[in-house]
Design a protein around this motif. Structure first.
Motif, PDB file in Angstrom:
ATOM      1  N   VAL A 126       0.847  -1.201   0.000  1.00  0.00           N
ATOM      2  CA  VAL A 126       0.000   0.000   0.000  1.00  0.00           C
ATOM      3  C   VAL A 126       0.880   1.248   0.000  1.00  0.00           C
ATOM      4  N   ASP A 127       1.931   1.248   0.819  1.00  0.00           N
ATOM      5  CA  ASP A 127       2.839   2.398   0.871  1.00  0.00           C
ATOM      6  C   ASP A 127       3.526   2.622  -0.475  1.00  0.00           C
ATOM      7  N   GLU A 128       3.946   1.537  -1.124  1.00  0.00           N
ATOM      8  CA  GLU A 128       4.617   1.644  -2.425  1.00  0.00           C
ATOM      9  C   GLU A 128       3.684   2.234  -3.482  1.00  0.00           C
ATOM     10  N   VAL A 129       2.442   1.753  -3.509  1.00  0.00           N
ATOM     11  CA  VAL A 129       1.476   2.248  -4.496  1.00  0.00           C
ATOM     12  C   VAL A 129       1.089   3.695  -4.181  1.00  0.00           C
ATOM     13  N   ALA A 130       0.954   4.037  -2.906  1.00  0.00           N
ATOM     14  CA  ALA A 130       0.660   5.426  -2.520  1.00  0.00           C
ATOM     15  C   ALA A 130       1.790   6.342  -2.977  1.00  0.00           C
ATOM     16  N   ASP A 131       3.028   5.886  -2.847  1.00  0.00           N
ATOM     17  CA  ASP A 131       4.174   6.667  -3.342  1.00  0.00           C
ATOM     18  C   ASP A 131       4.103   6.842  -4.853  1.00  0.00           C
ATOM     19  N   LEU A 132       3.701   5.792  -5.566  1.00  0.00           N
ATOM     20  CA  LEU A 132       3.546   5.909  -7.022  1.00  0.00           C
ATOM     21  C   LEU A 132       2.507   6.974  -7.365  1.00  0.00           C
ATOM     22  N   PHE A 133       1.392   6.965  -6.658  1.00  0.00           N
ATOM     23  CA  PHE A 133       0.356   7.974  -6.889  1.00  0.00           C
ATOM     24  C   PHE A 133       0.899   9.378  -6.622  1.00  0.00           C
TER      25      PHE A 133
END
Length: 175
Positions: free
Chosen positions: A13-20
């Motif tokens: 979730v943290d990785e995808v939030a960073d991508l966003f």
């Protein structure tokens, strides 16, 4: 669910939030029905423009979008979701996915974020119609050069006219 599994999901979730958060553009699409060759071709086209395509579970997408401040995007996370992320060109994911969907009818754009704002399909279509960033910069440069070029031609024409007038004045008069 074990603590280890929860930690792994939280990290995702943290990785995808960073991508966003680090992308200027993120376009969500349903890629069900694409052949392997079509999926490979799509990924290649996206990669050439510096865009990454990720297939991510909806539960992770929902949590990551909320964490990144894009909770209004959650309504498009129904069914399989692939997201094209671009950190540099806000138009590239929309343009590539839209152009690719003309030949691959199985590809369906669902929504996305352009220039860090959640956008609807109509806005994505408008952005998709824009040329690439490089083409826009070339067009802008040509527009800047046009007045200068016109001025240079005018100066040259005046100079040539003066030279021809001086040449005619220096020529002996015919008797």
């Amino acid at each position: 669910m074990s603590e280890k599994a929860i930690a792994i999901k939280a990290k995702k979730v943290d990785e995808v939030a960073d991508l966003f958060q680090n992308s200027v553009s993120s376009v969500v699409a349903d890629v069900r029905g694409l052949t392997v060759n079509q999926a490979d071709e799509l990924r290649n086209q996206l990669r050439q423009e510096g865009v990454s395509l990720k297939v991510i579970k909806n539960k992770i997408l929902v949590r990551a979008a909320e964490k990144a401040g894009y909770s209004e995007l959650n309504e498009v996370f129904k069914g399989p979701s692939a997201i094209a992320f671009s950190k540099e060109d806000a138009v590239a994911p929309a343009r590539i996915l839209k152009n690719f969907s003309k030949d691959a009818e199985a590809l369906e754009i669902k929504g996305g974020i352009i220039d860090r704002k959640v956008t609807d399909l109509q806005t994505i279509d408008r952005y998709a119609a824009l040329p690439s960033k490089e083409t826009l910069l070339q067009q802008l440069l040509a527009e800047f050069q046009s007045p200068l070029r016109s001025f240079m031609y005018a100066v040259k024409a005046v100079s040539e006219k003066r030279q021809s007038e001086e040449g005619a004045a220096d020529a002996p008069a015919a008797e």
